[in-house]
Design a protein around this motif. Structure first.
Motif, PDB file in Angstrom:
ATOM      1  N   GLU A  36       0.851  -1.179   0.000  1.00 31.70           N
ATOM      2  CA  GLU A  36       0.000   0.000   0.000  1.00 31.70           C
ATOM      3  C   GLU A  36       0.890   1.233   0.000  1.00 31.70           C
ATOM      4  OE1 GLU A  36      -2.745  -0.156   3.252  1.00 31.70           O
ATOM      5  OE2 GLU A  36      -3.755  -1.931   2.458  1.00 31.70           O
ATOM      6  N   TYR A  37       0.495   2.228  -0.776  1.00 38.03           N
ATOM      7  CA  TYR A  37       1.264   3.451  -0.921  1.00 38.03           C
ATOM      8  C   TYR A  37       0.389   4.648  -0.573  1.00 38.03           C
ATOM      9  CZ  TYR A  37       4.222   0.395  -3.745  1.00 38.03           C
ATOM     10  OH  TYR A  37       4.999  -0.641  -4.185  1.00 38.03           O
ATOM     11  N   THR A  38       1.026   5.710  -0.041  1.00 37.43           N
ATOM     12  CA  THR A  38       0.335   6.960   0.256  1.00 37.43           C
ATOM     13  C   THR A  38       1.186   8.104  -0.260  1.00 37.43           C
ATOM     14  OG1 THR A  38      -0.609   6.003   2.258  1.00 37.43           O
ATOM     15  CG2 THR A  38      -0.640   8.383   2.095  1.00 37.43           C
ATOM     16  N   CYS A  39       0.536   9.075  -0.889  1.00 38.26           N
ATOM     17  CA  CYS A  39       1.238  10.272  -1.353  1.00 38.26           C
ATOM     18  C   CYS A  39       1.553  11.127  -0.129  1.00 38.26           C
ATOM     19  CB  CYS A  39       0.379  11.054  -2.341  1.00 38.26           C
ATOM     20  SG  CYS A  39       1.168  12.579  -2.926  1.00 38.26           S
ATOM     21  N   THR A  40       2.789  11.574  -0.014  1.00 35.34           N
ATOM     22  CA  THR A  40       3.198  12.364   1.142  1.00 35.34           C
ATOM     23  C   THR A  40       2.591  13.759   1.118  1.00 35.34           C
ATOM     24  OG1 THR A  40       5.217  13.037  -0.003  1.00 35.34           O
ATOM     25  CG2 THR A  40       5.356  11.120   1.448  1.00 35.34           C
ATOM     26  N   CYS A  41       2.177  14.231  -0.049  1.00 39.79           N
ATOM     27  CA  CYS A  41       1.607  15.575  -0.142  1.00 39.79           C
ATOM     28  C   CYS A  41       0.094  15.587   0.067  1.00 39.79           C
ATOM     29  CB  CYS A  41       1.921  16.183  -1.514  1.00 39.79           C
ATOM     30  SG  CYS A  41       3.667  16.448  -1.796  1.00 39.79           S
ATOM     31  N   CYS A  42      -0.636  14.868  -0.768  1.00 40.26           N
ATOM     32  CA  CYS A  42      -2.101  14.958  -0.758  1.00 40.26           C
ATOM     33  C   CYS A  42      -2.781  13.792  -0.058  1.00 40.26           C
ATOM     34  CB  CYS A  42      -2.634  15.084  -2.179  1.00 40.26           C
ATOM     35  SG  CYS A  42      -2.404  13.617  -3.194  1.00 40.26           S
ATOM     36  N   LYS A  43      -2.017  12.846   0.464  1.00 44.25           N
ATOM     37  CA  LYS A  43      -2.519  11.680   1.215  1.00 44.25           C
ATOM     38  C   LYS A  43      -3.381  10.740   0.386  1.00 44.25           C
ATOM     39  CE  LYS A  43      -0.598  13.452   4.827  1.00 44.25           C
ATOM     40  NZ  LYS A  43       0.815  13.293   4.872  1.00 44.25           N
ATOM     41  N   ARG A  44      -3.214  10.728  -0.919  1.00 41.07           N
ATOM     42  CA  ARG A  44      -3.922   9.780  -1.792  1.00 41.07           C
ATOM     43  C   ARG A  44      -3.346   8.397  -1.553  1.00 41.07           C
ATOM     44  NH1 ARG A  44      -3.798   9.646  -8.372  1.00 41.07           N
ATOM     45  NH2 ARG A  44      -5.287   7.953  -8.581  1.00 41.07           N
ATOM     46  N   GLN A  45      -4.216   7.381  -1.467  1.00 45.16           N
ATOM     47  CA  GLN A  45      -3.772   6.031  -1.158  1.00 45.16           C
ATOM     48  C   GLN A  45      -3.991   5.116  -2.350  1.00 45.16           C
ATOM     49  OE1 GLN A  45      -6.088   5.214   2.372  1.00 45.16           O
ATOM     50  NE2 GLN A  45      -4.306   5.641   3.651  1.00 45.16           N
ATOM     51  N   LEU A  46      -2.978   4.296  -2.622  1.00 45.56           N
ATOM     52  CA  LEU A  46      -3.026   3.325  -3.702  1.00 45.56           C
ATOM     53  C   LEU A  46      -2.574   1.979  -3.180  1.00 45.56           C
ATOM     54  CD1 LEU A  46      -1.309   5.367  -6.561  1.00 45.56           C
ATOM     55  CD2 LEU A  46      -3.730   5.044  -6.203  1.00 45.56           C
TER      56      LEU A  46
END
Length: 89
Positions: A36-46
């Motif tokens: 699982e990944y999370t964008c450090t800027c906008c907190k979008r999760q993939l």
């Protein structure tokens, strides 16, 4: 009757991601292949889907990943016990 839609104001971090792209960071290792990944800027999760591509982390995928992690940890502990018992003999 007209529906009035209001445009949400974009945060500066969202605009940064729109311009430069996301900065994904691995937040959880479900199995050796699924993460699982999370964008450090906008907190979008993939998350990694079944075919190896990144997809949006929906509640359905969260449930799937939780079950996968449970099965994976049980299997790894069982294999570890098996290897310990076979190394004794």
């Amino acid at each position: 009757m007209k529906n009035v839609t209001t445009k949400k104001s974009s945060s500066p971090l969202k605009i940064y991601c729109d311009i430069f792209g996301h900065k994904y960071e691995m937040t959880k290792k479900v199995t050796s292949h699924v993460k699982e990944y999370t964008c450090t800027c906008c907190k979008r999760q993939l998350t990694t889907s079944g075919n190896g591509k990144l997809t949006e982390l929906t509640p359905k995928y969260q449930e799937i990943n939780a079950i996968l992690a449970d099965i994976y940890t049980r299997r790894m502990s069982r294999l570890k016990q098996k290897s310990l018992s076979s190394s004794i003999y």
